[in-house]
Scaffold this active site. Structure first.
Site, mmCIF file in Angstrom:
data_model
loop_
_atom_site.group_PDB
_atom_site.id
_atom_site.type_symbol
_atom_site.label_atom_id
_atom_site.label_comp_id
_atom_site.label_asym_id
_atom_site.label_seq_id
_atom_site.Cartn_x
_atom_site.Cartn_y
_atom_site.Cartn_z
ATOM 1 N N LYS A 196 -48.740 56.345 -38.367
ATOM 2 C CA LYS A 196 -49.248 57.505 -37.648
ATOM 3 C C LYS A 196 -49.684 57.058 -36.253
ATOM 4 C CE LYS A 196 -52.838 61.035 -37.746
ATOM 5 N NZ LYS A 196 -53.843 61.732 -38.549
ATOM 6 N N LYS A 249 -45.192 59.761 -38.395
ATOM 7 C CA LYS A 249 -45.767 60.925 -37.734
ATOM 8 C C LYS A 249 -46.192 60.561 -36.320
ATOM 9 C CE LYS A 249 -49.812 63.798 -37.898
ATOM 10 N NZ LYS A 249 -51.148 63.924 -38.376
HETATM 11 C C1 PBG Z 1 -56.068 64.436 -39.391
HETATM 12 C C2 PBG Z 1 -54.713 64.875 -39.012
HETATM 13 C C3 PBG Z 1 -54.190 65.156 -37.732
HETATM 14 C C4 PBG Z 1 -52.917 65.696 -37.940
HETATM 15 C C5 PBG Z 1 -52.683 65.663 -39.309
HETATM 16 N N1 PBG Z 1 -53.797 65.136 -39.957
HETATM 17 C C6 PBG Z 1 -54.807 65.093 -36.400
HETATM 18 C C7 PBG Z 1 -55.175 63.819 -35.781
HETATM 19 O O1 PBG Z 1 -54.942 62.734 -36.292
HETATM 20 O O2 PBG Z 1 -55.782 63.915 -34.722
HETATM 21 C C8 PBG Z 1 -52.000 66.217 -36.877
HETATM 22 C C9 PBG Z 1 -50.990 67.205 -37.335
HETATM 23 C C10 PBG Z 1 -50.338 68.005 -36.268
HETATM 24 O O3 PBG Z 1 -50.519 67.779 -35.054
HETATM 25 O O4 PBG Z 1 -49.601 68.920 -36.645
HETATM 26 N N2 PBG Z 1 -56.409 63.148 -39.218
#
Ligand code: PBG
Length: 326
Positions: A196, A249
């Protein structure tokens, strides 16, 4: 130049039927996972401005939305919760009375066939907006792990089919696996948000989930966009810890990472087509600058072509309807 001196690739593109017969990557509704933002209260449907067509919903409305998704062929939802109150330890994350836990139970009751996945993170529940416990200017990795495990167990107790930790804490998959096993949920799979990235494309989500960090940013725990090989180490770590499904992601700016992960690992791979990717197409579509549906399908197809088995996407319902129209 003689025409038998070069390959005739156009021969196979001449009819719609043949193009269809030779389609290498056919999307199907069963590979989509549809994210939902659930809030407390009832009868609430609040549009999320940067994500036209996507709303914050109370549990009753989220149930209706899940039924609408199921009708279009979408088999799975991914739940995010927005609590009324936030505190420094994100204690709402593991509360059986919070919106996510109640939504899981209500959705499983109304639509037992729907596969309900929950996002496990603290950022929606902490007053500082970070994904873990803050110590000084840092997020304390090991102090955060038990809280993530408790949140995951509370989701399983509510009836969740799968949990998906997104906090990017080292050891989060192992901690959650152990917590689930101890609580007699050894059958519940864990989908790790393995690779991520610290991405600008989460901007609309942070408005939707009210989860923007109040100081600093997430670069001390999420990955830098420059990192390709490091992503493979993150995936390996999740697999060592017992992840059943791995994830990359965001998706679009990281298709190479999806491709690499799909070639190296045989574990099912998910890709998250994130909020900013949705918003860009929605905005350009609204301005009349792009054909929204075609762009949506092109993006989803590219994610599949890169090697994703599952695609988490806010376009799940629309794309499923598009596919069903043929
Ligand atoms: C929570 C999380 C996030 C997303 C999914 N889970 C935000 C982040 O890490 O700031 C982002 C999903 C999206 O942008 O559609 N930690």
């Amino acid at each position: 130049m003689n025409s038998d001196q070069y390959p005739h690739l156009r021969r196979l593109r001449r009819s719609a039927t043949l193009r269809d017969m030779l389609n290498e990557n056919r999307l199907s509704a069963s590979e989509f996972i549809y994210p939902l933002f659930v809030v407390n209260g009832s009868g609430v449907r609040t549009p999320i401005e940067p994500m036209p067509g996507i709303d914050q919903m109370s549990v009753d409305i989220a149930v209706e939305e899940t039924l609408r998704a199921a009708e279009s062929g979408v088999k799975s939802v991914l739940l995010f919760g927005i609590p009324n109150d936030k505190d420094s330890t994100g204690s709402g994350a593991a509360s059986p009375d919070e919106a996510v836990q109640r939504a899981v139970a209500a959705i499983k009751k109304a639509s037992p066939e729907t596969y309900v996945i929950t996002d496990v993170c603290l950022c929606e529940y902490t007053d500082h907006g970070h994904c873990g416990i803050v110590a000084g200017n840092d997020v304390d990795n090991d102090a955060t792990l038990p809280l993530l495990a408790q949140a995951a167990v509370s989701h399983a107790q509510a009836g969740a089919d799968m949990v998906a930790p997104s906090a990017m804490m080292d050891g989060q998959v192992a901690a959650i696996r152990a917590g689930l096993n101890e609580a007699d949920f050894s059958d519940i799979p864990v989908m790790g948000y393995s690779a991520k990235y610290a991405s600008a494309f989460y901007g609309p989500f942070r408005i939707a989930a009210d989860s923007a960090p109040q100081f600093g940013d997430r670069r001390a725990y999420q990955m830098a966009p420059s990192q390709g090989r490091e992503a493979m180490r993150e995936v390996e770590a999740d697999l060592e810890e017992g992840a059943d499904i791995i994830m990359v992601k965001p998706a679009l700016a990281y298709l190479d990472v999806i491709k690499e992960a799909s070639m190296r690992f045989d574990t099912p791979l998910a890709a998250y087509n994130v909020s900013g990717e949705y918003s860009m197409i929605a905005a350009a579509g609204q301005a009349g600058w792009i054909d929204r549906e075609r762009a949506m399908m092109e993006v989803l197809t590219s994610i599949k072509r890169a090697g994703a088995d599952l695609i988490i996407t806010y376009s799940a319902i629309e794309a499923s309807k598009f596919i069903a129209r043929g």
